[in-house]
Motif scaffolding. Structure first.
Motif, PDB file in Angstrom:
ATOM      1  N   SER A  12       0.837  -1.201   0.000  1.00 25.72           N
ATOM      2  CA  SER A  12       0.000   0.000   0.000  1.00 25.72           C
ATOM      3  C   SER A  12       0.873   1.252   0.000  1.00 25.72           C
ATOM      4  O   SER A  12       2.078   1.196   0.278  1.00 25.72           O
ATOM      5  CB  SER A  12      -0.915   0.007   1.228  1.00 25.72           C
ATOM      6  OG  SER A  12      -1.816  -1.087   1.196  1.00 25.72           O
ATOM      7  N   ASP A  13       0.241   2.378  -0.279  1.00 27.85           N
ATOM      8  CA  ASP A  13       0.985   3.638  -0.299  1.00 27.85           C
ATOM      9  C   ASP A  13       1.301   4.094   1.120  1.00 27.85           C
ATOM     10  O   ASP A  13       0.506   3.923   2.043  1.00 27.85           O
ATOM     11  CB  ASP A  13       0.178   4.714  -1.022  1.00 27.85           C
ATOM     12  CG  ASP A  13       0.149   4.494  -2.518  1.00 27.85           C
ATOM     13  OD1 ASP A  13       1.174   4.726  -3.168  1.00 27.85           O
ATOM     14  OD2 ASP A  13      -0.904   4.065  -3.026  1.00 27.85           O
ATOM     15  N   MET A  14       2.478   4.700   1.255  1.00 26.75           N
ATOM     16  CA  MET A  14       2.910   5.227   2.544  1.00 26.75           C
ATOM     17  C   MET A  14       2.944   6.749   2.481  1.00 26.75           C
ATOM     18  O   MET A  14       3.096   7.347   1.419  1.00 26.75           O
ATOM     19  CB  MET A  14       4.298   4.681   2.919  1.00 26.75           C
ATOM     20  CG  MET A  14       4.372   3.166   2.946  1.00 26.75           C
ATOM     21  SD  MET A  14       5.983   2.554   3.481  1.00 26.75           S
ATOM     22  CE  MET A  14       5.878   2.770   5.260  1.00 26.75           C
ATOM     23  N   ALA A  15       2.785   7.371   3.649  1.00 24.13           N
ATOM     24  CA  ALA A  15       2.830   8.829   3.751  1.00 24.13           C
ATOM     25  C   ALA A  15       3.607   9.205   5.007  1.00 24.13           C
ATOM     26  O   ALA A  15       3.753   8.393   5.932  1.00 24.13           O
ATOM     27  CB  ALA A  15       1.416   9.417   3.790  1.00 24.13           C
ATOM     28  N   PHE A  16       4.095  10.461   5.049  1.00 20.32           N
ATOM     29  CA  PHE A  16       4.830  10.921   6.225  1.00 20.32           C
ATOM     30  C   PHE A  16       3.868  11.135   7.381  1.00 20.32           C
ATOM     31  O   PHE A  16       2.826  11.778   7.235  1.00 20.32           O
ATOM     32  CB  PHE A  16       5.574  12.214   5.912  1.00 20.32           C
ATOM     33  CG  PHE A  16       6.343  12.763   7.080  1.00 20.32           C
ATOM     34  CD1 PHE A  16       7.494  12.141   7.516  1.00 20.32           C
ATOM     35  CD2 PHE A  16       5.888  13.884   7.761  1.00 20.32           C
ATOM     36  CE1 PHE A  16       8.195  12.634   8.607  1.00 20.32           C
ATOM     37  CE2 PHE A  16       6.575  14.388   8.852  1.00 20.32           C
ATOM     38  CZ  PHE A  16       7.743  13.753   9.267  1.00 20.32           C
ATOM     39  N   ASP A  17       4.221  10.587   8.547  1.00 23.29           N
ATOM     40  CA  ASP A  17       3.394  10.699   9.747  1.00 23.29           C
ATOM     41  C   ASP A  17       4.030  11.713  10.690  1.00 23.29           C
ATOM     42  O   ASP A  17       5.152  11.507  11.168  1.00 23.29           O
ATOM     43  CB  ASP A  17       3.277   9.335  10.432  1.00 23.29           C
ATOM     44  CG  ASP A  17       2.495   9.413  11.733  1.00 23.29           C
ATOM     45  OD1 ASP A  17       1.365   9.925  11.709  1.00 23.29           O
ATOM     46  OD2 ASP A  17       3.030   8.981  12.772  1.00 23.29           O
ATOM     47  N   ALA A  18       3.309  12.817  10.962  1.00 27.11           N
ATOM     48  CA  ALA A  18       3.861  13.902  11.768  1.00 27.11           C
ATOM     49  C   ALA A  18       4.139  13.477  13.209  1.00 27.11           C
ATOM     50  O   ALA A  18       5.099  13.942  13.828  1.00 27.11           O
ATOM     51  CB  ALA A  18       2.912  15.094  11.752  1.00 27.11           C
ATOM     52  N   GLU A  19       3.320  12.593  13.754  1.00 27.60           N
ATOM     53  CA  GLU A  19       3.470  12.219  15.164  1.00 27.60           C
ATOM     54  C   GLU A  19       4.694  11.347  15.401  1.00 27.60           C
ATOM     55  O   GLU A  19       5.387  11.475  16.407  1.00 27.60           O
ATOM     56  CB  GLU A  19       2.207  11.518  15.656  1.00 27.60           C
ATOM     57  CG  GLU A  19       0.982  12.428  15.677  1.00 27.60           C
ATOM     58  CD  GLU A  19      -0.202  11.785  16.370  1.00 27.60           C
ATOM     59  OE1 GLU A  19      -0.021  11.259  17.483  1.00 27.60           O
ATOM     60  OE2 GLU A  19      -1.316  11.812  15.807  1.00 27.60           O
ATOM     61  N   SER A  20       4.987  10.434  14.465  1.00 29.18           N
ATOM     62  CA  SER A  20       6.135   9.538  14.640  1.00 29.18           C
ATOM     63  C   SER A  20       7.373  10.018  13.900  1.00 29.18           C
ATOM     64  O   SER A  20       8.492   9.593  14.201  1.00 29.18           O
ATOM     65  CB  SER A  20       5.775   8.131  14.137  1.00 29.18           C
ATOM     66  OG  SER A  20       5.527   8.152  12.731  1.00 29.18           O
ATOM     67  N   GLY A  21       7.192  10.905  12.908  1.00 29.31           N
ATOM     68  CA  GLY A  21       8.322  11.364  12.107  1.00 29.31           C
ATOM     69  C   GLY A  21       8.830  10.319  11.143  1.00 29.31           C
ATOM     70  O   GLY A  21       9.991  10.374  10.708  1.00 29.31           O
ATOM     71  N   ALA A  22       7.981   9.354  10.782  1.00 26.83           N
ATOM     72  CA  ALA A  22       8.402   8.253   9.901  1.00 26.83           C
ATOM     73  C   ALA A  22       7.424   8.112   8.739  1.00 26.83           C
ATOM     74  O   ALA A  22       6.307   8.640   8.776  1.00 26.83           O
ATOM     75  CB  ALA A  22       8.448   6.946  10.699  1.00 26.83           C
ATOM     76  N   LEU A  23       7.859   7.374   7.707  1.00 24.45           N
ATOM     77  CA  LEU A  23       6.933   6.978   6.651  1.00 24.45           C
ATOM     78  C   LEU A  23       6.010   5.913   7.225  1.00 24.45           C
ATOM     79  O   LEU A  23       6.472   4.941   7.831  1.00 24.45           O
ATOM     80  CB  LEU A  23       7.690   6.426   5.443  1.00 24.45           C
ATOM     81  CG  LEU A  23       8.143   7.429   4.374  1.00 24.45           C
ATOM     82  CD1 LEU A  23       8.954   6.713   3.307  1.00 24.45           C
ATOM     83  CD2 LEU A  23       6.959   8.140   3.743  1.00 24.45           C
TER      84      LEU A  23
END
Length: 343
Positions: A12-23
């Motif tokens: 699936s597609d991944m996106a940047f997660d602001a809370e964890s700072g990771a893809l």
């Protein structure tokens, strides 16, 4: 060229997660450090016409953007994509401050901010009427500036004293000279013609200790704009922006006088360095009283700026309270001074 970040677990597609700072993968929950993400899970598609239309290799739909968009999502399948040709070459940012506030946190913080308005209508304070909230990486230029100031002023020192029945005022005049070197680091100026300059200025300060070398995965899942103005074109604006801080600093060096009159002030400003930088902004569109109000939130610190609607009733009551309080205060003073009663 369109870039998709695919989950190594489920595809699936991944996106940047602001809370964890990771893809982050929204399907299976996998999270990957941006620095360690393998190129084999980055899918790219090249198009002949890259001006306004791109091809989503996730669902086959065409992604239509304006000429300034550098990151967006497919309106059909929702896949986060980065338009790499618009963040490469001379359009490649040097630095980025990633989002640290998620969309959920931004919504909660904005509603809390609305409730703090002392003069806003009750409906605005209590209701959640967010029409849309969008995370945008806004293009900025960060300037390091060198300023040289040569100042000539006249300062006075006034002394009053008495001798016998006479009161004397003595005024002494002093020539004041200053030859100053004043440096400013990382002065931000937004480079997008779409954004309101005053609104963007009010979002400061950002914490520049969180600056990172730019990598395209930070943009995944957000909208991003490329700059419309280069560093040379925006230099007059950054000079104007620094006029007041420069004047304040110069005045701070001229102290101990009763008054100061500036006869000559020559300031030379040069740019030592300018870096193309992406800074995080949540744009909030809020419906109230049949109109849309636009606010901006610093995507790193949570600071909210914008003009909320005002309640005419609350304003009238506030001024009425001031007037009543002033009247009562005058009556009390009159009572104390004359010994009379309060009517």
């Amino acid at each position: 060229m369109v870039i998709h970040y695919k989950c190594p677990n489920c595809g699936s597609d991944m996106a940047f997660d602001a809370e964890s700072g990771a893809l982050s993968c929204g399907n299976c929950g996998r999270q990957d450090n941006i620095e360690d993400f393998s190129d084999e899970f980055i899918e790219t598609v090249f198009e002949e016409d890259e001006a306004k239309e791109y091809h989503c290799n996730n669902c086959g739909a065409n992604i239509v953007t304006d000429a300034d968009t550098t990151a967006t999502s497919c309106s059909f399948c929702g896949a986060a994509v980065v338009l790499a040709d618009r963040v490469s070459g001379i359009l490649a940012p040097s630095l980025v401050i990633p989002f640290t506030i998620s969309k959920r946190q931004a919504e909660e913080a904005f509603i809390k901010w609305c409730r703090k308005g002392l003069l806003t209508p009750r409906g605005f304070m209590s209701a959640s009427r967010i029409k849309k909230i969008t995370g945008i990486y806004v293009p900025f230029w960060l300037y390091d500036l060198k300023n040289e100031a040569k100042v000539h002023a006249v300062g006075t020192r006034v002394r009053t004293y008495s001798r016998g029945e006479y009161i004397y005022t003595e005024t002494k005049y002093y020539d004041v000279y200053r030859d100053l070197r004043i440096d400013f680091s990382r002065v931000p100026v937004d480079a997008s013609e779409k954004m309101d300059d005053k609104l963007m200025d009010k979002l400061e300060p950002y914490q520049y200790s969180d600056l990172k070398d730019f990598k395209t995965p930070y943009l995944a899942g957000y909208i991003a704009e490329k700059y419309n103005y280069d560093a040379k074109e925006l230099f007059p604006r950054v000079k104007e922006k620094m006029n007041k801080p420069l004047d304040d600093f110069i005045r701070s060096t001229v102290s101990g006088y009763t008054s100061v009159r500036y006869k000559n002030k020559n300031i030379t400003t040069k740019s030592r360095k300018s870096l193309y930088t992406m800074l995080p902004v949540w744009m909030v569109y809020y419906d109230y009283d049949q109109s849309e109000h636009i606010f901006a939130m610093n995507g790193q610190t949570g600071k909210v700026v914008g003009k909320p609607p005002l309640s005419k009733g609350k304003i009238a009551a506030w001024f009425g309270g001031i007037a009543g309080g002033s009247f009562l205060l005058m009556k009390i003073i009159s009572f104390i001074v004359t010994g009379g009663g309060i009517l």
